[in-house]
Design a protein around this motif. Structure first.
Motif: not given
Length: 374
Positions: A7-27
């Motif tokens: 609830p404390d992280m808007p979807t837009r903020t999370l998407i922007t972080a994902l697209q700026s940093f990328g993501v590692r996949l455990a699998d």
């Protein structure tokens, strides 16, 4: 169950972080394998967050060192998203499209002709070769259009008949709702408009599917009416960078078509396609400042052009593979005022008939629009 951010992280903020940093996949086997090389969103993987499907970098250098990690999906298909080990949300992965299992009569896999981007958009590079890409001095330094062709993941030229066959199957089997046709720039004055017109006409004869065509501004404005008459519903002419010094440095060949020509082309195309049905792709993070990008967006929205601003994603194997991704704060400083600008101009992603802006998977802009309207 919808994968959601806390609830404390808007979807837009999370998407922007994902697209700026990328993501590692455990699998790394989770969901789709991701898309490497080619035009459009490369080195990405589609993920769904709070009902929004986005393209997230997973194969490039920033992603390998990303503070974000997705754990293997649980029995419900949800994977926890962690930032520096702290849970910040959950994601899911779209399933492999059913049309990917099919081949044409002459043995070409359907997914070598067109692929699924985001959740419901079929995308194809009609001509997988570009006059700019042939020269190291002229190539766009961010572009990987030749990589997927060299790796045997696509074919150089998709025929209108092949595109029509795949589009019909994608609609019938996977519920595709619109289509993007882009093209490498051929050595012709129309800069790809003729190829797009032939392709769109064939698809529209086979299936009722909204289509966006994407090319550089053709030599004659008369092409806009021809494209519209062939079945192109919306048009993308992509600036990528907005100031001439950055364009000359990053895309020296494409910069031969100056920003002034793009602006004249936009002004000619909007009356043909309608306000909001002409768009341009702007890559934030190539060197243009926040003020540079917002100033260009003000000019574009006044004309009736939708500026689709996305964070630059460095692609492995390109001259810019080590170029840093823009920080989330830089993207937020653009998208928040841009969403207000769009609303003031009466433009919205939801009203776009087809293409990148309607899909919205490569940027959080649509989520910023929604937040402003709520």
């Amino acid at each position: 169950m919808n994968p959601t951010p806390p609830p404390d992280m808007p979807t837009r903020t999370l998407i922007t972080a994902l697209q700026s940093f990328g993501v590692r996949l455990a699998d790394p086997r989770a969901g789709l394998a991701g898309r490497r090389g080619g035009a459009g969103p490369s080195d990405h993987k589609p993920m769904t967050i709070d009902g929004t499907t986005v393209m997230v970098p997973v194969h490039n250098a920033p992603a390998f060192d990303s503070p974000l990690l997705v754990e293997p999906p649980d029995a419900n298909g949800l994977g926890r998203l962690l930032r520096d080990g702290v849970p910040v949300g959950t994601v899911s992965f779209p399933s492999t499209p059913r049309f990917y299992a099919l081949t044409t009569g002459d043995g070409v896999p359907y997914h070598h002709i067109a692929t699924l981007h985001g959740r419901d958009v079929l995308a194809t590079t009609v001509l997988q070769e570009c006059v700019r890409y042939r020269s190291r001095r002229k190539t766009c330094q961010f572009c990987a259009i030749g990589q997927s062709l060299a790796a045997g993941r696509t074919i150089a030229r998709k025929t209108p008949e092949q595109l029509a066959e795949v589009a019909r199957a994608a609609v019938e089997l996977d519920g595709v709702r619109h289509m993007v046709m882009t093209t490498g720039t051929p050595p012709a004055r129309d800069r790809g408009a003729a190829i797009l017109a032939d392709s769109a006409a064939a698809v529209k004869a086979a299936v009722d599917l909204p289509i966006q065509g994407q090319c550089e501004p053709p030599d004659e404005d008369a092409w806009f009416a021809r494209l519209r008459g062939a079945g192109i519903d919306s048009l993308g002419m992509h600036l990528e960078a907005v100031t001439e010094p950055v364009r000359q440095r990053i895309m020296p060949g494409k910069a031969d078509v100056p920003v002034a020509r793009y602006m004249r082309a936009f002004e000619a195309a909007v009356p043909v396609f309608g306000r909001g049905q002409v768009s341009t792709y702007i890559l934030a993070g190539l060197g243009d400042s926040v003020d540079d990008i917002l100033a260009m967006c003000r000019q574009l929205t006044a004309i009736g052009v939708y500026p689709f601003v996305v964070p630059f994603v460095p692609i492995a194997g390109t001259p810019l593979e080590s170029h840093p991704s823009p920080p989330p704060a830089f993207i937020d400083a653009i998208l928040a005022p841009l969403a207000d600008m769009l609303a003031g101009a009466g433009l919205s992603a939801a009203a776009v008939k087809a293409g990148c802006a309607r899909c919205g998977a490569c940027s959080a802009l649509r989520n910023y629009e929604a937040a402003g309207a709520s």
